[in-house]
Design a protein around this motif. Structure first.
Motif, PDB file in Angstrom:
ATOM      1  N   GLN A 128      -3.811 -38.430  -0.084  1.00  0.00           N
ATOM      2  CA  GLN A 128      -3.546 -37.335  -1.011  1.00  0.00           C
ATOM      3  C   GLN A 128      -3.187 -37.902  -2.366  1.00  0.00           C
ATOM      4  O   GLN A 128      -2.157 -38.586  -2.501  1.00  0.00           O
ATOM      5  CB  GLN A 128      -2.435 -36.430  -0.491  1.00  0.00           C
ATOM      6  CG  GLN A 128      -2.251 -35.173  -1.317  1.00  0.00           C
ATOM      7  CD  GLN A 128      -1.397 -34.133  -0.613  1.00  0.00           C
ATOM      8  OE1 GLN A 128      -0.663 -34.433   0.328  1.00  0.00           O
ATOM      9  NE2 GLN A 128      -1.496 -32.907  -1.063  1.00  0.00           N
ATOM     10  N   ALA A 129      -4.030 -37.640  -3.340  1.00  0.00           N
ATOM     11  CA  ALA A 129      -3.762 -38.041  -4.710  1.00  0.00           C
ATOM     12  C   ALA A 129      -2.895 -36.984  -5.387  1.00  0.00           C
ATOM     13  O   ALA A 129      -2.870 -35.819  -4.969  1.00  0.00           O
ATOM     14  CB  ALA A 129      -5.067 -38.231  -5.467  1.00  0.00           C
ATOM     15  N   LEU A 130      -2.219 -37.388  -6.413  1.00  0.00           N
ATOM     16  CA  LEU A 130      -1.318 -36.491  -7.119  1.00  0.00           C
ATOM     17  C   LEU A 130      -2.078 -35.269  -7.629  1.00  0.00           C
ATOM     18  O   LEU A 130      -3.097 -35.394  -8.310  1.00  0.00           O
ATOM     19  CB  LEU A 130      -0.664 -37.235  -8.278  1.00  0.00           C
ATOM     20  CG  LEU A 130       0.556 -36.583  -8.917  1.00  0.00           C
ATOM     21  CD1 LEU A 130       1.691 -36.464  -7.902  1.00  0.00           C
ATOM     22  CD2 LEU A 130       1.013 -37.378 -10.132  1.00  0.00           C
ATOM     23  N   GLY A 131      -1.605 -34.098  -7.260  1.00  0.00           N
ATOM     24  CA  GLY A 131      -2.220 -32.860  -7.722  1.00  0.00           C
ATOM     25  C   GLY A 131      -3.474 -32.446  -6.982  1.00  0.00           C
ATOM     26  O   GLY A 131      -4.126 -31.469  -7.369  1.00  0.00           O
ATOM     27  N   LYS A 132      -3.816 -33.175  -5.922  1.00  0.00           N
ATOM     28  CA  LYS A 132      -5.025 -32.859  -5.165  1.00  0.00           C
ATOM     29  C   LYS A 132      -4.698 -32.569  -3.713  1.00  0.00           C
ATOM     30  O   LYS A 132      -3.607 -32.884  -3.223  1.00  0.00           O
ATOM     31  CB  LYS A 132      -6.019 -34.017  -5.259  1.00  0.00           C
ATOM     32  CG  LYS A 132      -6.544 -34.263  -6.672  1.00  0.00           C
ATOM     33  CD  LYS A 132      -7.640 -35.293  -6.666  1.00  0.00           C
ATOM     34  CE  LYS A 132      -8.219 -35.486  -8.057  1.00  0.00           C
ATOM     35  NZ  LYS A 132      -9.315 -36.496  -8.078  1.00  0.00           N
TER      36      LYS A 132
END
Length: 113
Positions: free
Chosen positions: A39-43
């Protein structure tokens, strides 16, 4: 109590490699299909790879040819070898026990350009 513990994350330059580990305790590891997500930031959380109890593997399109998932049942451990890393691979990586629907706490991978 079932526990999944990831390790091996860190900061690496683009083109570099990392190997993540996920150790499972408190359950019969041999009975579970296991997976990696990130999980990438904001995704949203994204599927990375899966390995079945018989060793069949599946990969997300964005990591095919660069990442390799494996498991060592005698050590209750799953691995993710990540090669040719790209800045887009920056994320928190989580291991998942598909049978028990359990997650680890995650390990941060940061790829600098």
């Amino acid at each position: 109590q079932v526990q999944l513990t990831e390790s091996g994350g860190g900061l690496v330059q683009a083109g570099g490699s990392l190997r993540l580990s996920c150790v499972v305790t408190g359950s019969d590891f041999n009975l579970s299909d296991m997976a990696w997500y990130r999980q990438a930031l904001g995704k949203q959380r994204e599927f990375v790879a899966l390995i079945t109890i018989v060793g069949r593997t599946y990969y997300g399109d964005s990591v095919k040819g660069r990442f390799t998932i494996s498991r060592e049942n005698a050590q209750n451990t799953m691995y993710l070898q990540m090669n040719n890393l790209e800045p887009e691979d920056t994320a928190v990586y989580y291991c998942n026990d598909r049978r028990l629907a359990r997650w680890g706490q995650g390990t941060q991978v940061t790829v600098s350009s």
